[in-house]
Design an enzyme around this catalytic site. Structure first.
Site, PDB file in Angstrom:
ATOM      1  N   GLY A   1     -29.616 -45.021  19.806  1.00 52.97           N
ATOM      2  CA  GLY A   1     -30.351 -46.213  19.388  1.00 52.97           C
ATOM      3  C   GLY A   1     -30.286 -46.470  17.903  1.00 52.97           C
ATOM      4  N   LYS A   2     -29.322 -45.860  17.226  1.00 50.80           N
ATOM      5  CA  LYS A   2     -29.218 -46.007  15.764  1.00 50.80           C
ATOM      6  C   LYS A   2     -29.039 -47.466  15.357  1.00 50.80           C
ATOM      7  CE  LYS A   2     -25.593 -43.422  15.592  1.00 50.80           C
ATOM      8  NZ  LYS A   2     -25.534 -43.209  17.048  1.00 50.80           N
ATOM      9  N   SER A   3     -28.016 -48.111  15.913  1.00 52.27           N
ATOM     10  CA  SER A   3     -27.728 -49.494  15.527  1.00 52.27           C
ATOM     11  C   SER A   3     -28.848 -50.445  15.938  1.00 52.27           C
ATOM     12  CB  SER A   3     -26.396 -49.941  16.153  1.00 52.27           C
ATOM     13  OG  SER A   3     -25.321 -49.177  15.654  1.00 52.27           O
TER      14      SER A   3
ATOM     15  N   VAL B   1       0.835  -1.191   0.000  1.00 49.74           N
ATOM     16  CA  VAL B   1       0.000   0.000   0.000  1.00 49.74           C
ATOM     17  C   VAL B   1       0.877   1.251   0.000  1.00 49.74           C
ATOM     18  CG1 VAL B   1      -0.190   0.125   2.528  1.00 49.74           C
ATOM     19  CG2 VAL B   1      -2.026   1.035   1.090  1.00 49.74           C
TER      20      VAL B   1
ATOM     21  N   SER C   1     -22.016 -39.494  12.431  1.00 52.16           N
ATOM     22  CA  SER C   1     -21.875 -38.488  11.356  1.00 52.16           C
ATOM     23  C   SER C   1     -22.425 -37.137  11.812  1.00 52.16           C
ATOM     24  CB  SER C   1     -22.562 -38.958  10.075  1.00 52.16           C
ATOM     25  OG  SER C   1     -23.849 -39.477  10.302  1.00 52.16           O
TER      26      SER C   1
ATOM     27  N   GLY D   1      -2.981  -2.593  -2.888  1.00 51.74           N
ATOM     28  CA  GLY D   1      -1.797  -3.026  -2.153  1.00 51.74           C
ATOM     29  C   GLY D   1      -2.085  -3.406  -0.717  1.00 51.74           C
TER      30      GLY D   1
END
Length: 640
Positions: free
Chosen positions: A469-471, A30, A538, A110
Site C-alpha cells: 500500500g505504499k503508493s 609458506v 527498496s 606466506g
C-alpha cells in the site's frame, strides 16, 4: 677458498655513500624460508644479543624445525602460535644497520590465509625479496605475492631461490626457476629483477658469496641491498597535502595540519582545495621547530592561509595548475581480504588518505587469474582474489591514479557493521570524462526557495513489500498536502522505470543504481523547496541508508508500510505474487528474495489492517511534528 675471499670486492665509490633507509619485505609461499632468512641475516650482522641467543637455543629445542641446527626463524616469529605451527602469521618488522645503509624489513606470512597481512607489509616497501623453494619452484602463492607486489608499485624485486643446498647447489635448477619467473613477470612491470641462489639456513650468498655456488657471479643478498638505488621522487611530483586536522587553538590562529604526500610548497604559493575549487595563498608554514619558508614530500606541517575559506579534515590541498581528479566514480584494483565475498551494492566505508566516505562497488570488470593474467569474468571476489572494479562514492573525492601517487591512489574498504577491513584498493583511473567538475552555490539558495513555499523541503521514503500500500498511502498524503497548499512531487517505482531508469534491469547492481538515481533526483527536487514522496520497495537496509545519505541531513523521513506478507499476497494487485510463487518470476521480494525491514523507521503505518485514511493522517502529523509544514487548521484537523 674461504667465504671471506669471495666477498664481492670493493664497491664503486657511489655505493660507499650511505644511502637512505631501505624498506623491504620478504614474501613468497609458506615454508620458503622467509623468517629464517631474516633471522640469519640479523645473526650475521651481530644484531642478536647474548640473552636472545640463549633463548633461541632453548626455543630451537622446543619449537625448532631444523633438528639440532639453530632455527633462526624463531628470532622473527614472535607469536606463540607461529612457533607452534612453524609459520608466520603476523607481519614482523625488524631494524638493522650496516656501515653502508639502514634497513627496515617486514617479514610477511606466506600462508594463503594471511595474504592480507602480506599486502599490508608491502604497502610501505621499496623492494621485495620473493623467496622460492628450489625444490618446489614457482607456486600459486608465489604468483599471488608477485602480483600484489606489482600492483602496489614495487619496482625492485629480488628472486631469492632458497634451499639451494637441498638440490645440491644445482645451477640447472636455479636457471630454470629464474627463467620461469622472468616469463611470468614479463607483464608485471618490474624495473629490476635480481635472482640470487640462497641457503638461508646455512648462510650461503646471504652476506657474502658462497664457495658452494662458483657458477653464480652476482652479488650476495646483503651487498645488493646495500647498493640498490630506490630513489624517492615524491618531491618531484605535483603538490598534494591531505588535511588531517584543523588546528584552531584561539580566534587568531587557524591552521591546517597534514603530511605532504608529494611535491613542494612555499610561503606565498597559491593553492586550491581540490574538492571545492576554492583558492587561497599560503601565509605561513608552521612546524614544531618554528616557521619554515618551504616544505616538501614527507614533511608534517601546518599551513595557514591568507583567506578564510572552508576547509575540513579530508580535503586536499593542491596547486591550481596541477589538481588531482575529483569524482565520485573511479576504477580500481581490489585485493579482497575478507572471508565474506564482495557484495555489489553494499555500502562500505572507503578510506582514502584522510577522507572517509560511504561507497559501493558497482560492478566487477574482471577477476585477475594470478597464474596466467587472464581477465576472467566473475560474479564476485573472494578471499585473496584480485580484480578490477568500479567504485562509486556517495560524494566526490580527490584522488590520483595509484601509479602516479601512492598516497592519493591507495584506499581501503571497511565493513560498516564490523569495522573490519575487507579490501585494499589501488585507483586505476577516474570514470568521469570531465574531472574538473565542482559544486557551485547559486545566488538563490535552497533555503530561499523553501521560504517562498512556507515549508521545509524533505524526502518521504515509503518502503515495504509489493502490495503493502505504499503508493496508495503516498498518493493520499500528497492529495491532502496539495489541498492545503503544500508544494509536493511524487516519484513512484513503476513510473521512473518508464523514463529515468528504463535502461535498468532487476539485478542487484541495477536495483541499487535505480535507488541511487531516484535519491539523487529527490535531493534535487528538495533543493527546489519541494516535499518529495518516494514509493519504492527498496528491500535492503544498505540501499535505504544510501538514499538517506544522499539527501540533506534531517530531510529524509523513512516511512515503513508494515503490511504482513500474507495480506500482500492476498491483495496481489498486479498478479506478481501468483507468478513468483509459480516460479515464473525469479528474485521476487517476499518470495525468493528477502526484505530487510527498517531497524529504526521514522514512521510506521499499515499494521493491524490500518486503513488508508488513518495511515495518511499518521504521516501528515509526523510532518507537522518535524516542522516540514505549518499547522494549517484544515490539514491538521483532518490529520488528527
Amino acid at each position: 677458498m674461504t667465504q671471506s675471499a669471495l666477498r664481492d670486492g670493493p664497491l664503486p665509490a657511489a655505493a660507499l655513500i650511505e644511502r637512505p633507509t631501505l624498506r623491504f619485505l620478504t614474501c613468497g609461499s609458506v615454508d620458503d624460508g622467509k623468517s629464517t632468512l631474516i633471522g640469519r641475516l640479523l645473526y650475521e650482522q651481530n644484531m642478536v644479543f647474548d640473552d636472545q641467543m640463549a633463548a633461541l637455543e632453548r626455543d630451537t629445542v622446543k619449537h625448532g624445525t631444523t633438528g639440532e641446527v639453530m632455527d633462526f626463524a624463531l628470532l622473527v616469529d614472535g607469536l606463540e602460535a607461529e612457533r607452534e605451527q612453524g609459520i608466520t602469521i603476523d607481519v614482523a618488522y625488524r631494524y638493522f644497520k650496516t656501515p653502508r645503509r639502514s634497513f627496515i624489513v617486514a617479514d610477511t606470512p606466506g600462508h594463503e590465509q594471511y595474504t592480507r597481512n602480506m599486502a599490508t607489509g608491502a604497502s610501505n616497501a621499496d623492494l621485495a625479496i620473493l623467496l622460492v623453494d628450489a625444490r618446489k619452484g614457482l607456486l600459486t602463492q608465489t604468483h599471488r605475492h608477485a602480483t600484489i607486489v606489482s600492483l602496489i608499485g614495487i619496482k625492485h624485486v629480488v628472486l631469492a631461490i632458497n634451499k639451494i643446498d637441498l638440490v645440491d647447489y644445482s645451477q640447472v635448477v636455479f636457471d630454470a626457476i629464474e627463467a620461469d619467473f622472468r616469463r611470468f613477470a614479463d607483464k608485471l612491470g618490474f624495473k629490476i629483477i635480481t635472482a640470487i641462489p640462497l641457503s638461508a639456513r646455512n648462510g650461503d650468498n646471504l652476506s657474502v658469496r658462497s664457495a658452494k655456488t662458483p657458477w653464480y657471479r652476482g652479488p650476495a643478498l646483503l651487498t645488493h641491498l646495500e647498493a640498490v638505488d630506490v630513489t624517492d621522487d615524491r618531491a618531484e611530483r605535483p603538490f598534494r597535502m591531505p588535511v588531517q586536522w584543523v588546528n584552531r587553538p584561539h580566534l587568531d590562529f587557524r591552521g591546517f595540519v597534514g603530511t605532504i604526500a608529494s611535491g613542494r610548497i612555499k610561503a606565498g604559493d597559491e593553492i586550491v582545495v581540490a574538492n571545492s575549487g576554492r583558492t587561497s595563498t599560503v601565509a605561513r608554514i608552521v612546524t614544531a621547530d618554528g616557521d619554515r619558508p618551504n616544505a616538501e614530500a614527507g614533511d608534517a606541517v601546518t599551513l595557514t592561509l591568507t583567506d578564510e575559506i572552508d576547509v575540513a579534515r579530508g580535503d586536499v590541498f593542491a596547486l591550481p595548475k596541477a589538481r588531482p581528479e575529483v569524482s565520485d566514480q573511479f576504477s580500481a584494483h581490489l585485493i579482497w581480504m575478507s572471508e565474506e565475498p564482495l557484495q555489489f551494492g553494499r555500502s562500505y566505508f572507503l578510506k582514502l588518505a584522510t577522507r572517509t566516505v560511504p561507497a559501493t562497488v558497482g560492478s566487477l570488470q574482471y577477476r585477475l587469474d594470478i597464474n596466467t593474467f587472464a581477465q576472467d569474468e566473475a560474479a564476485t571476489l573472494r578471499l585473496n582474489e584480485v580484480g578490477l572494479a568500479d567504485i562509486t562514492a556517495n560524494v566526490p573525492v580527490a584522488f590520483d591514479p595509484y601509479a602516479d601517487n601512492e598516497v592519493m591512489g591507495a584506499f581501503i574498504l571497511v565493513d560498516r557493521a564490523t569495522n573490519a577491513t575487507v579490501a585494499a584498493g589501488l585507483v586505476d583511473h577516474g570514470l568521469r570524462k570531465a574531472t574538473n567538475v565542482f559544486r557551485h552555490d547559486g545566488t538563490v539558495s535552497r533555503t530561499d526557495r523553501a521560504r517562498l513555499k512556507h515549508q521545509k523541503p524533505g524526502v518521504l521514503w515509503f518502503t515495504g513489500l509489493s502490495g503493502a500500500g505504499k503508493s496508495t498511502i503516498a498518493n493520499r498524503v500528497e492529495a491532502k498536502l496539495n489541498t492545503a497548499g503544500v508544494h509536493t512531487i511524487m516519484l513512484d517505482g513503476d513510473n521512473v522505470r518508464h523514463g529515468l531508469n528504463k535502461d535498468l534491469g532487476f539485478s542487484q547492481a541495477d536495483r541499487l543504481e535505480n535507488i541511487r538515481r531516484v535519491a539523487e533526483v529527490a535531493r534535487l527536487m528538495a533543493d527546489a523547496g519541494l516535499i518529495v514522496l518516494c514509493s519504492f520497495i527498496s528491500p535492503f537496509l544498505e540501499e535505504r541508508r544510501l538514499a538517506r545519505e544522499i539527501c540533506a541531513e534531517g530531510e529524509f523521513v523513512e516511512i515503513f508500510v508494515d503490511t504482513p506478507i500474507a495480506t500482500c499476497i492476498e491483495r496481489d494487485p498486479k498478479g506478481l505474487y501468483k507468478k513468483a510463487l509459480a516460479g515464473e518470476i525469479k528474485n521476487f521480494t517476499g518470495v525468493d528474495q528477502a526484505y530487510e525491514p527498517p531497524e529504526e523507521p521514522d514512521v510506521v503505518v499499515g499494521r493491524d489492517n490500518e486503513g488508508i485514511e488513518k495511515a495518511a493522517a499518521t504521516v501528515i502529523e509526523a510532518l507537522v511534528h518535524r516542522g516540514f509544514i505549518d499547522r494549517f487548521d484544515d490539514l491538521v484537523d483532518w490529520a488528527i
